[in-house]
Design an enzyme around this catalytic site. Structure first.
Site, PDB file in Angstrom:
ATOM      1  N   HIS A  96      -3.799  -0.549  -4.695  1.00  0.00           N
ATOM      2  CA  HIS A  96      -5.420  -0.590  -4.279  1.00  0.00           C
ATOM      3  C   HIS A  96      -5.986  -0.212  -5.644  1.00  0.00           C
ATOM      4  CE1 HIS A  96      -5.104  -0.853   0.104  1.00  0.00           C
ATOM      5  NE2 HIS A  96      -4.517  -0.206  -0.370  1.00  0.00           N
TER       6      HIS A  96
ATOM      7  N   SER B 146       1.125  -1.367   0.690  1.00  0.00           N
ATOM      8  CA  SER B 146      -0.447  -0.507  -0.130  1.00  0.00           C
ATOM      9  C   SER B 146       1.318   1.334  -0.239  1.00  0.00           C
ATOM     10  CB  SER B 146      -0.789  -0.324   0.621  1.00  0.00           C
ATOM     11  OG  SER B 146      -1.928   0.994   1.268  1.00  0.00           O
TER      12      SER B 146
ATOM     13  N   GLU C  35     -12.470   9.814 -12.731  1.00  0.00           N
ATOM     14  CA  GLU C  35     -12.847  10.542 -13.870  1.00  0.00           C
ATOM     15  C   GLU C  35     -11.858  10.708 -15.008  1.00  0.00           C
ATOM     16  OE1 GLU C  35     -12.030  14.982 -12.267  1.00  0.00           O
ATOM     17  OE2 GLU C  35     -12.531  13.939  -9.996  1.00  0.00           O
TER      18      GLU C  35
END
Length: 288
Positions: free
Chosen positions: A186, A144, A162
């Site tokens: 992720h 992470s 977006e």
């Protein structure tokens, strides 16, 4: 070619990576098969492993550090130290320097990548880790936030969902362990393709690597990335023919990106950084 360099030399005298570096997309299995964590344990020496855990990306470093300590202890590691750094001055602590002399594996946990860099970047501790990775003396893993810091250019935050645009991604300086790469984690789980594309648009001399949860891009010293885990690793290669309107448009205007090569790789696949070519694990359909 995959290269490793000191932070002060990242744009001048790159040096080849010799150690294994495991870049993990976060949320790796800690309960059942623990395939990724067990691979780190094995690569670090198995029952002879001397592991250092760096949990300072987390705001609860003791809790998250103890969780990984318990996992590696259950696996049978010979020694485990928690480098619970709360202030940059602790990066000069001779205790950690001494432990790193015989350390075989370093594991950086998740949390906030800006916090991690603020506490350890350019400290004697991190320079020691970087040197030992360069010399091939330790295995380094980051999950992470610990994965996001691997590049010289680091994704510090941003949005999702977006079209690619400059305002979608916040960039900062990472630890430069794998300076050729810009890492996002992720990845598909949080719909981060557009922000990695936005990062590549402004840093087209790098390669984008988006890693899903419970998935690892395992960098070897010969320039090979091995893919392991339950998800995918997305490789975005701008290449020599890449073009973009990024310098000409406003911060929130959509970006055009031309002539990208995009590979989505899963468990068992490989990617050769020197040739920038993927190698599937088994038979695949070529409709070309």
């Amino acid at each position: 070619m995959l290269q490793l360099e000191t932070q002060s030399q990242q744009e001048q005298t790159p040096q080849p990576l010799k150690s294994t570096v495991m870049v993990i997309g976060g949320a790796e299995d800690k309960v059942h098969g623990r395939e990724i964590l067990h691979t780190f344990f094995t690569r670090a020496g198995g029952t002879d492993a001397r592991i250092a855990i760096i949990p300072c990306a987390s705001r609860e470093p003791s809790a998250i550090g103890d969780r990984y300590r318990k996992i590696f202890d259950e696996m049978g590691a010979k020694a485990i130290e928690l480098l619970d750094i709360r202030d940059r001055s602790e990066g000069e602590d001779p205790r950690w320097q001494e432990y790193l002399e015989d350390c075989t594996g370093v594991f950086m946990t998740g949390g906030d990548q800006l916090r991690l860099c603020a506490l350890v970047a350019d400290t004697p501790l991190m320079e020691k880790v970087r040197m030992k990775v360069r010399e091939g003396k330790i295995v380094l893993a980051g999950t992470s936030a610990g994965a996001a810091v691997m590049g010289h250019h680091m994704i510090a935050g941003g949005g999702s969902g977006e079209s690619p645009n400059r305002s979608l991604v916040d960039m900062a300086t990472g630890l430069g362990i794998i300076p050729d790469a810009i890492v996002d984690q992720h990845f598909h789980n949080r719909n981060r393709m557009a922000r990695l594309l936005s990062a590549i648009a402004s840093h087209s001399d790098r390669i984008g690597i988006g890693i899903d949860e419970d998935t690892c891009a395992l960098f070897e010293g010969d320039g090979t990335i091995h893919i392991m885990g339950k998800g995918t690793v997305t490789i975005i290669d701008p290449g020599n023919a890449f073009g973009t309107n990024e310098p000409q448009v406003g911060a929130t205007d959509p970006l055009s990106l031309y002539n990208l090569r995009v590979h989505v790789l899963c468990h068992g696949d490989r990617y050769e950084l020197r040739q920038r070519t993927p190698h599937p694990a088994g038979p695949f359909t070529n409709n070309g």
